[in-house]
Motif scaffolding. Structure first.
Motif, short mmCIF file in Angstrom:
data_model
loop_
_atom_site.label_atom_id
_atom_site.label_comp_id
_atom_site.label_asym_id
_atom_site.label_seq_id
_atom_site.Cartn_x
_atom_site.Cartn_y
_atom_site.Cartn_z
N GLN A 92 -3.62 -34.36 -31.56
CA GLN A 92 -3.87 -33.10 -32.24
C GLN A 92 -2.75 -32.71 -33.19
O GLN A 92 -2.92 -31.89 -34.07
CB GLN A 92 -4.06 -31.98 -31.21
CG GLN A 92 -5.30 -32.14 -30.37
CD GLN A 92 -5.09 -31.57 -28.98
OE1 GLN A 92 -4.96 -32.30 -28.01
NE2 GLN A 92 -5.03 -30.28 -28.88
N GLU A 123 6.26 -8.94 -24.52
CA GLU A 123 5.29 -9.57 -25.40
C GLU A 123 3.91 -9.61 -24.73
O GLU A 123 2.89 -9.37 -25.38
CB GLU A 123 5.77 -10.97 -25.75
CG GLU A 123 5.22 -11.50 -27.04
CD GLU A 123 5.67 -12.92 -27.27
OE1 GLU A 123 6.81 -13.26 -26.88
OE2 GLU A 123 4.88 -13.70 -27.82
N ASP A 137 4.87 -8.83 -34.55
CA ASP A 137 4.99 -10.26 -34.28
C ASP A 137 3.62 -10.87 -34.01
O ASP A 137 3.30 -11.97 -34.49
CB ASP A 137 5.90 -10.44 -33.06
CG ASP A 137 6.55 -11.80 -33.04
OD1 ASP A 137 6.98 -12.24 -34.12
OD2 ASP A 137 6.60 -12.42 -31.97
N ALA A 166 -3.09 -28.90 -24.57
CA ALA A 166 -2.16 -28.32 -25.53
C ALA A 166 -2.61 -26.95 -26.01
O ALA A 166 -2.57 -26.66 -27.20
CB ALA A 166 -1.94 -29.27 -26.71
N GLY A 167 -3.06 -26.11 -25.10
CA GLY A 167 -3.37 -24.72 -25.45
C GLY A 167 -4.67 -24.52 -26.20
O GLY A 167 -4.98 -23.41 -26.60
N SER A 168 -5.47 -25.58 -26.37
CA SER A 168 -6.64 -25.43 -27.23
C SER A 168 -7.77 -24.64 -26.58
O SER A 168 -8.66 -24.17 -27.28
CB SER A 168 -7.15 -26.80 -27.68
OG SER A 168 -7.44 -27.58 -26.57
N GLN A 214 1.69 -33.27 -25.07
CA GLN A 214 0.26 -33.50 -24.86
C GLN A 214 -0.50 -33.51 -26.19
O GLN A 214 -1.37 -34.34 -26.40
CB GLN A 214 -0.33 -32.38 -24.01
CG GLN A 214 -0.16 -32.56 -22.54
CD GLN A 214 -0.77 -31.40 -21.78
OE1 GLN A 214 -1.63 -30.69 -22.29
NE2 GLN A 214 -0.34 -31.21 -20.56
N ALA A 215 -0.15 -32.54 -27.04
CA ALA A 215 -0.83 -32.46 -28.33
C ALA A 215 -0.55 -33.72 -29.15
O ALA A 215 -1.41 -34.21 -29.88
CB ALA A 215 -0.39 -31.22 -29.09
N MET A 259 13.37 -10.98 -31.48
CA MET A 259 13.00 -11.98 -30.46
C MET A 259 14.19 -12.85 -30.09
O MET A 259 14.40 -13.18 -28.95
CB MET A 259 11.87 -12.86 -31.00
CG MET A 259 11.37 -13.89 -30.05
SD MET A 259 10.13 -13.28 -28.94
CE MET A 259 8.65 -13.45 -29.91
N HIS A 317 0.29 -18.00 -32.38
CA HIS A 317 -0.82 -18.28 -31.47
C HIS A 317 -1.97 -17.31 -31.62
O HIS A 317 -3.09 -17.62 -31.27
CB HIS A 317 -0.33 -18.21 -30.02
CG HIS A 317 0.62 -19.30 -29.66
ND1 HIS A 317 0.21 -20.59 -29.45
CD2 HIS A 317 1.96 -19.29 -29.49
CE1 HIS A 317 1.26 -21.33 -29.16
NE2 HIS A 317 2.33 -20.56 -29.18
N ASP A 369 5.91 -29.90 -22.71
CA ASP A 369 4.68 -30.47 -22.16
C ASP A 369 3.51 -30.27 -23.12
O ASP A 369 2.76 -31.20 -23.42
CB ASP A 369 4.32 -29.77 -20.83
CG ASP A 369 5.05 -30.37 -19.64
OD1 ASP A 369 5.63 -31.45 -19.80
OD2 ASP A 369 5.03 -29.75 -18.56
N THR A 370 3.37 -29.00 -23.58
CA THR A 370 2.25 -28.67 -24.45
C THR A 370 2.28 -29.50 -25.71
O THR A 370 1.27 -30.05 -26.14
CB THR A 370 2.32 -27.17 -24.80
OG1 THR A 370 2.45 -26.44 -23.59
CG2 THR A 370 1.08 -26.72 -25.53
N ASP A 371 3.46 -29.60 -26.31
CA ASP A 371 3.53 -30.33 -27.58
C ASP A 371 3.42 -31.84 -27.39
O ASP A 371 2.82 -32.53 -28.20
CB ASP A 371 4.83 -29.95 -28.31
CG ASP A 371 4.77 -28.53 -28.84
OD1 ASP A 371 3.77 -28.19 -29.50
OD2 ASP A 371 5.70 -27.75 -28.58
#
Lengths: 431, 311
Positions: free
Chosen positions: A407, B281, B75, B258-260, A401-402, A1, B83, A397-399
């Motif tokens: 969260q 991926e 992975d 946040a992706g929840s 926000q969390a 990766m 995730h 952004d995601t983190d």
């Protein structure tokens, strides 16, 4: 990766003008038809404009009409694309080879990334660069990549503290807060005395930057090739934002509608202060709270323990490398961005021109809102000149926000962001 | 040689059949087969937007991605990407809860509307409406309802309570997306069950009544078995649709906060099309999702077939 983007990003030079021998693109040559005989150029120019469709876009229509009158053989196809969708939409179209516009209004952060992916046409020796020496060096720097010029700066901006003067006065506050501490106590005072919320903080990570710059940090250190988003300085900065929300001094909204909810609250006088850029002011002035334009206060963002700093933003006009109408596109970019049209747009939309000469235009010089941004712009901080830099905001952004939503702890959230950063910038080391 | 010969003979005899089917077969191969094989291939490489190669105007960028074998799958399945398992858990909850409510509410409404009641046509029309609304329109409308200044919060505030940021907290956001999808999906189930109910012979009910069966017994002994074929099909369809239900989640919360609320397909979309485009991926995610649904469909059909034999 980790080897994924190796070849591409390892080659990234800093915005210095080091000429590179291995550039994958060939110049189209200086003697284009547009330069020799502009009147003979034919075609249709599709322009994706990312300005606000209701508040800013109408100002462009007369300029497009004037362009079409000057070049009767060129038709302009104006398309308004919401800023939030434009990056992904352009990438999809450019990659698939169909549906991409000829000219795009691209965020300063996207420009080097698009150039690196081969999506943009170099503008060296084309009419698009007319009077290039007139551009302010800061914004113009974002158009340089690998020794070539891939766009021209259309507007520049920075984040500021916008405030509702009436509400501050009602709460007994005479000057806008100069530090985050003052912002906190002022906000609480406003809430106690007037009943409205003190500050609305946008939960997007771009709006976190003034906190980070305020502590003297940054999300990455481009010269040392280090990811600094999870170091102690950033952690402290995030703590300040967190505390503002936890203490009730500030409200936020982590949903998809966060930005528009912030704008509505501020326009309607339901919140006294926001951190936002000049682009938002034409929208603000349509709200009931600012029917008297003098009520809108503009100040430099509050300072942290080190300084007050906000990011330099703005937009460039870039030309798609696959455009079938390159000559027409060059002429359109040149026309749209000449000093007079810049000044007209700037004055109508309250956005800051990028041409030095545009500032002496009376439309700009006499615009109170624009002159109020001069001070904040001086203390603004340039963003790291790395092509992947604009991609860092999505994971952050995601983190963020969390973290704001409770969260994740600030340290966990920032560590997660650093892991994502390492995938985007594989040659950077984690701190 | 045998099969080839018989194939040839069949071609001689039924050439018009082959000719008729050819366009469809070719179109299917182009539209389904090619992308599928290409996706399978991509999933074994490290392709992303910077190395996939393309020609744009004067820029020729040759492809430079290389094979990485099963690394992408490792992975994902080992949990390294951080995730997969959390998203899978929520996807399963999302699917189960949605299909459960779709079927129970749909069945209940169908039974109600199958009786002779006044304004039956009107009720049917009203209940079918959500189905007529395009998914994206419904999602945007509900987003307005859930907004800070939306209808729900206005009602709460009217009664002196605090507004709730419905889509800002993981739990309330999850409940919110499920509520919207239930609202969207019930009409289809209701109509399917209504159709199924009308195929059950009236005589069975009459006979049951003669035998003194109660309403509940008639429902359990006559209605439910009569609906089995419909039930089986709509459950299978419902699970597959809901598992891959992209629009509601993408448009309502964008997977946030946040992706929840990200399910597997919205997460795969984000890998492929948001920010840095990691095609390889995302292709692996696609293959994993497809495999899970294939396994489910096979197992489900087998178990149903067994039930049918027993019955």
């Amino acid at each position: 990766m980790s080897a994924r983007r190796g070849a591409g990003i390892a080659a990234i030079a800093v915005l210095a003008l080091a000429a590179s021998a291995c550039s994958s693109s060939k110049s189209s040559g200086g003697a284009s038809a547009a330069a020799k005989d502009p009147a003979s150029v034919k075609g249709t120019v599709t322009w994706w404009d990312t300005s606000d469709a209701t508040n800013e876009a109408p100002s462009y229509q007369p300029i497009i009409k004037a362009f079409e009158a000057k070049y009767p053989n060129i038709k302009v196809n104006y398309v308004n694309v919401p800023f939030a969708d434009a990056k992904d939409k352009f990438k999809t179209a450019a990659q698939s080879g169909s549906g991409a516009p000829d000219v795009l209004r691209a965020d300063v952060g996207w420009t080097p990334a698009f150039a690196q992916l081969g999506y943009l046409q170099p503008l060296d020796n084309t009419p698009a660069l007319q009077d290039a020496s007139d551009y302010m060096p800061g914004p113009y720097a974002s158009d340089h990549y690998n020794g070539k010029i891939y766009g021209v700066p259309q507007v520049t901006d920075t984040l500021t503290l916008l405030y509702n003067k009436d509400l501050l006065t009602k709460a007994g506050i005479t000057t806008p807060p100069k530090t985050w501490d003052e912002l906190k106590s002022d906000s609480l005072q406003i809430k106690a005395k007037t009943g409205v919320d003190g500050t609305f903080l946008d939960a997007a990570s771009y709006y976190l930057l003034p906190f980070i710059y305020g502590e003297g940090g940054d999300i990455i250190d481009a010269s040392a090739k280090k990811i600094t988003v999870n170091n102690a300085t950033t952690l402290k900065a995030v703590g300040i934002a967190q505390d503002l929300i936890k203490s009730g001094a500030a409200v936020t909204d982590v949903t998809k509608d966060g930005y528009s909810n912030m704008q509505t609250a501020f326009k309607d006088g339901k919140v006294a202060m926001v951190v936002n850029g000049p682009w938002s002011t034409s929208d603000d002035l349509k709200g009931s709270a600012f029917s008297n334009a003098d009520n809108l206060g503009i100040a430099t963002v509050p300072a942290g323990s080190v300084k007050a700093g906000a990011p330099v933003g703005g937009h460039n006009l870039v030309v798609y490398a696959g455009s079938k109408n390159l000559d027409a596109s060059y002429l359109f970019v040149a026309f749209l961005n000449d000093a007079q049209n810049q000044a007209t747009i700037a004055a109508k939309n309250n956005v800051l021109p990028t041409r030095t000469s545009a500032y002496s235009d009376p439309q700009v010089a006499n615009n109170k809102i624009l002159s109020a941004f001069e001070g904040p712009l001086k203390s603004a901080v340039g963003r790291p000149p790395v092509p992947g830099a604009s991609d860092l905001f999505t994971p952050l952004d995601t983190d963020y926000q969390a973290i704001l939503g409770g969260q994740k702890s600030a340290q966990d959230g920032l560590n997660d962001a650093a892991t994502q950063f390492a995938q985007i910038l594989p040659d950077f080391s984690k701190s | 040689m045998r099969p080839l010969k018989s194939l040839g003979r069949s071609f001689d005899k039924y050439w018009y059949g082959w000719a008729m089917a050819a366009p469809v077969v070719i179109v299917m191969l182009v539209l389904v087969g090619y992308p599928f094989v290409w996706g399978l291939y991509l999933s074994t490489t490290n392709a992303d937007e910077s190395n996939i190669g393309h020609d744009i105007g004067v820029n020729h960028i040759p492809p430079s991605y290389k094979s990485v074998g099963l690394h992408n799958y490792w992975d994902i399945l080992s949990g390294n990407d951080g995730h997969f398992y959390s998203t899978l858990t929520w996807t399963l909850i999302w699917t189960f809860v949605n299909v459960f409510f779709h079927i129970t509410i749909g069945l209940g409404l169908a039974v109600l509307l199958n009786r002779k009641i006044r304004f039956r046509g009107g009720y049917r029309l009203m209940l079918i409406l959500p189905w007529a609304v395009p998914g994206f329109v419904a999602a945007f409308a509900w987003r307005l309802l859930y907004n800070d200044n939306g209808v729900f919060n206005s009602v709460l505030k009217y009664f002196g309570m605090h507004g709730v940021q419905w889509l800002a907290q993981p739990t309330s956001a999850k409940i919110a997306v499920i509520a919207v999808n239930v609202w969207l999906g019930v009409p289809f189930m209701m109509v399917s069950f209504l159709g199924g109910l009308q195929t059950i012979p009236k005589e069975l009910y009459e006979a049951a009544e003669m035998d003194g069966a109660s309403a509940w017994q008639r429902f359990r002994m006559v209605t439910l078995p009569g609906l089995r074929p419909v039930m089986m099909t709509v459950t299978l369809l419902g699970v597959i649709w809901t598992f891959n239900k992209f629009d509601v989640i993408f448009l309502l919360t964008g997977g946030g906060p946040a992706g929840s609320t990200d399910i597997l397909v919205t997460h795969a979309y984000q890998i492929a099309f948001a920010n840095i485009r990691q095609y390889a991926e995302a292709a692996s995610y696609g293959v994993v999702i497809l495999s899970m649904l294939l396994v489910f469909a096979t197992v489900y059909r087998r178990s149903q077939a067994k039930l049918e034999v027993q019955a």
